[in-house]
Design an enzyme around this catalytic site. Structure first.
Site, PDB file in Angstrom:
ATOM      1  N   LYS A  17     -31.368  -9.183   9.044  1.00 37.09           N
ATOM      2  CA  LYS A  17     -32.546  -9.421   9.897  1.00 37.09           C
ATOM      3  C   LYS A  17     -32.198 -10.284  11.103  1.00 37.09           C
ATOM      4  O   LYS A  17     -32.583  -9.981  12.217  1.00 37.09           O
ATOM      5  CB  LYS A  17     -33.660 -10.139   9.120  1.00 37.09           C
ATOM      6  CG  LYS A  17     -34.228  -9.371   7.946  1.00 37.09           C
ATOM      7  CD  LYS A  17     -35.429 -10.097   7.345  1.00 37.09           C
ATOM      8  CE  LYS A  17     -35.113 -11.472   6.789  1.00 37.09           C
ATOM      9  NZ  LYS A  17     -34.284 -11.471   5.580  1.00 37.09           N
ATOM     10  N   ARG A  91     -43.285 -14.042   4.457  1.00 38.72           N
ATOM     11  CA  ARG A  91     -42.454 -13.792   3.282  1.00 38.72           C
ATOM     12  C   ARG A  91     -43.297 -13.745   2.017  1.00 38.72           C
ATOM     13  O   ARG A  91     -42.759 -13.559   0.942  1.00 38.72           O
ATOM     14  CB  ARG A  91     -41.476 -14.954   3.155  1.00 38.72           C
ATOM     15  CG  ARG A  91     -39.993 -14.601   3.225  1.00 38.72           C
ATOM     16  CD  ARG A  91     -39.296 -15.928   3.021  1.00 38.72           C
ATOM     17  NE  ARG A  91     -37.882 -15.904   2.948  1.00 38.72           N
ATOM     18  CZ  ARG A  91     -37.064 -15.943   3.990  1.00 38.72           C
ATOM     19  NH1 ARG A  91     -37.535 -15.883   5.203  1.00 38.72           N
ATOM     20  NH2 ARG A  91     -35.771 -16.029   3.804  1.00 38.72           N
ATOM     21  N   ARG A 130     -20.458 -14.803   3.844  1.00 37.91           N
ATOM     22  CA  ARG A 130     -20.946 -15.165   5.187  1.00 37.91           C
ATOM     23  C   ARG A 130     -20.575 -16.602   5.543  1.00 37.91           C
ATOM     24  O   ARG A 130     -20.866 -17.537   4.812  1.00 37.91           O
ATOM     25  CB  ARG A 130     -22.479 -15.004   5.246  1.00 37.91           C
ATOM     26  CG  ARG A 130     -23.086 -15.526   6.533  1.00 37.91           C
ATOM     27  CD  ARG A 130     -24.466 -14.984   6.787  1.00 37.91           C
ATOM     28  NE  ARG A 130     -25.477 -15.581   5.937  1.00 37.91           N
ATOM     29  CZ  ARG A 130     -26.772 -15.272   5.995  1.00 37.91           C
ATOM     30  NH1 ARG A 130     -27.197 -14.352   6.850  1.00 37.91           N
ATOM     31  NH2 ARG A 130     -27.638 -15.855   5.209  1.00 37.91           N
ATOM     32  N   ARG A 160     -23.399 -21.779   4.717  1.00 43.86           N
ATOM     33  CA  ARG A 160     -24.730 -22.345   4.531  1.00 43.86           C
ATOM     34  C   ARG A 160     -24.912 -22.701   3.064  1.00 43.86           C
ATOM     35  O   ARG A 160     -24.503 -21.962   2.188  1.00 43.86           O
ATOM     36  CB  ARG A 160     -25.782 -21.305   4.922  1.00 43.86           C
ATOM     37  CG  ARG A 160     -26.224 -21.414   6.361  1.00 43.86           C
ATOM     38  CD  ARG A 160     -27.103 -20.277   6.801  1.00 43.86           C
ATOM     39  NE  ARG A 160     -28.142 -19.910   5.852  1.00 43.86           N
ATOM     40  CZ  ARG A 160     -29.022 -18.930   6.063  1.00 43.86           C
ATOM     41  NH1 ARG A 160     -28.992 -18.251   7.190  1.00 43.86           N
ATOM     42  NH2 ARG A 160     -29.931 -18.634   5.170  1.00 43.86           N
ATOM     43  N   ARG A 171     -32.124 -16.483  -4.527  1.00 53.63           N
ATOM     44  CA  ARG A 171     -32.825 -16.001  -3.326  1.00 53.63           C
ATOM     45  C   ARG A 171     -33.230 -14.538  -3.474  1.00 53.63           C
ATOM     46  O   ARG A 171     -34.286 -14.128  -3.021  1.00 53.63           O
ATOM     47  CB  ARG A 171     -31.945 -16.189  -2.080  1.00 53.63           C
ATOM     48  CG  ARG A 171     -31.942 -17.642  -1.620  1.00 53.63           C
ATOM     49  CD  ARG A 171     -30.778 -17.918  -0.714  1.00 53.63           C
ATOM     50  NE  ARG A 171     -30.881 -17.262   0.572  1.00 53.63           N
ATOM     51  CZ  ARG A 171     -29.833 -16.972   1.326  1.00 53.63           C
ATOM     52  NH1 ARG A 171     -28.624 -17.247   0.916  1.00 53.63           N
ATOM     53  NH2 ARG A 171     -30.006 -16.398   2.491  1.00 53.63           N
TER      54      ARG A 171
END
Ligand code: ADP
Length: 215
Positions: A17, A91, A130, A160, A171
């Site tokens: 996204k 969300r 990532r 992160r 998540r």
């Protein structure tokens, strides 16, 4: 002057996204409004909002609806945003209802919702590999860690806190439970457009722009 255009990008964490929002916002002269970025900036500033949201974010939990909705809608209002991609917001159904109400009160509406579809195995693989630049936030893919590599801007790469393996599964669960119901919510409104999020970045961005120019 470009006409008003409000589009939500929906998809699991790791669906792309953020990456696609940047590309499309640039191509179509839209603002990119990311709730996650608003919260990360508050955490970096260490202000009152940052202190409240930090622990939710670290564990991969959602920030409570009331705080999230207020943060995003206030930002939209203060910046006079009328042509934007909403990335990561709404969300939950409650956030989606608040957004609908806020736009309606202003005589506006959401134009479309793009669902970026990526299979679960691919999401887990992407998130765990990532790494992001500390300076300019550019994401990189390093399955075995960056091993000394730096960003093209020279910045240091870091992972992160919520991309660590332990948090990723949480998540994805949170997405299934709280956010996946939005698919049906927007389908019923006739606003949902499904786009495959598998393939290279340019190919996916073409799929999305093709859908948006029809609006
Ligand atoms: P990603 O899409 O990669 O999960 P984001 O940058 O969108 O990451 O969000 C990071 C974190 O910020 C979320 O895990 C959550 O804790 C918080 N957050 C962001 N947007 C929302 C939202 N709309 N509602 C509640 N919490 C949110």
């Amino acid at each position: 002057m470009c006409k008003d255009l409000m589009v939500v990008f929906l998809g699991a964490p790791g669906a792309g996204k953020g990456t696609q929002s940047d590309v499309i916002a640039d191509k179509m002269s839209m603002a990119h409004l990311s709730s996650g970025d608003l919260f990360r900036k508050a955490v970096a500033r260490g202000d009152e909002l940052g202190k409240i949201v930090e622990s939710y974010m670290k564990s991969g939990a959602l920030v409570p609806d009331e705080i999230t909705t207020k943060t995003v809608l206030t930002h939209m209002n203060n910046e006079g945003i009328r042509r934007a991609i909403l990335d990561g917001f709404p969300r939950t159904i409650s956030q989606a209802e608040s957004l609908d109400k806020a736009l309606e009160a202003d005589g506006r509406k959401l134009d479309a919702v793009i669902l970026i579809d990526v299979p679960d195995e691919e999401l887990i693989r992407r998130l765990a590999s990532r790494w992001v630049c500390r300076e300019c936030q550019t994401p990189y893919n390093y399955p075995d860690g960056p091993q000394g590599a730096r960003c093209k801007c020279g910045g240091e790469l870091f992972q992160r806190a919520d991309d660590k393996r332990e948090t990723v599964a949480n998540r994805l669960d949170v997405y299934q439970k709280n956010t996946a119901p939005l698919i049906e919510y927007y389908e019923k409104q006739g606003k949902l457009i499904r786009v495959s999020g598998v393939g290279d970045i340019t190919e996916i961005s073409h799929r999305i722009t093709d859908a948006l120019v029809e609006l």
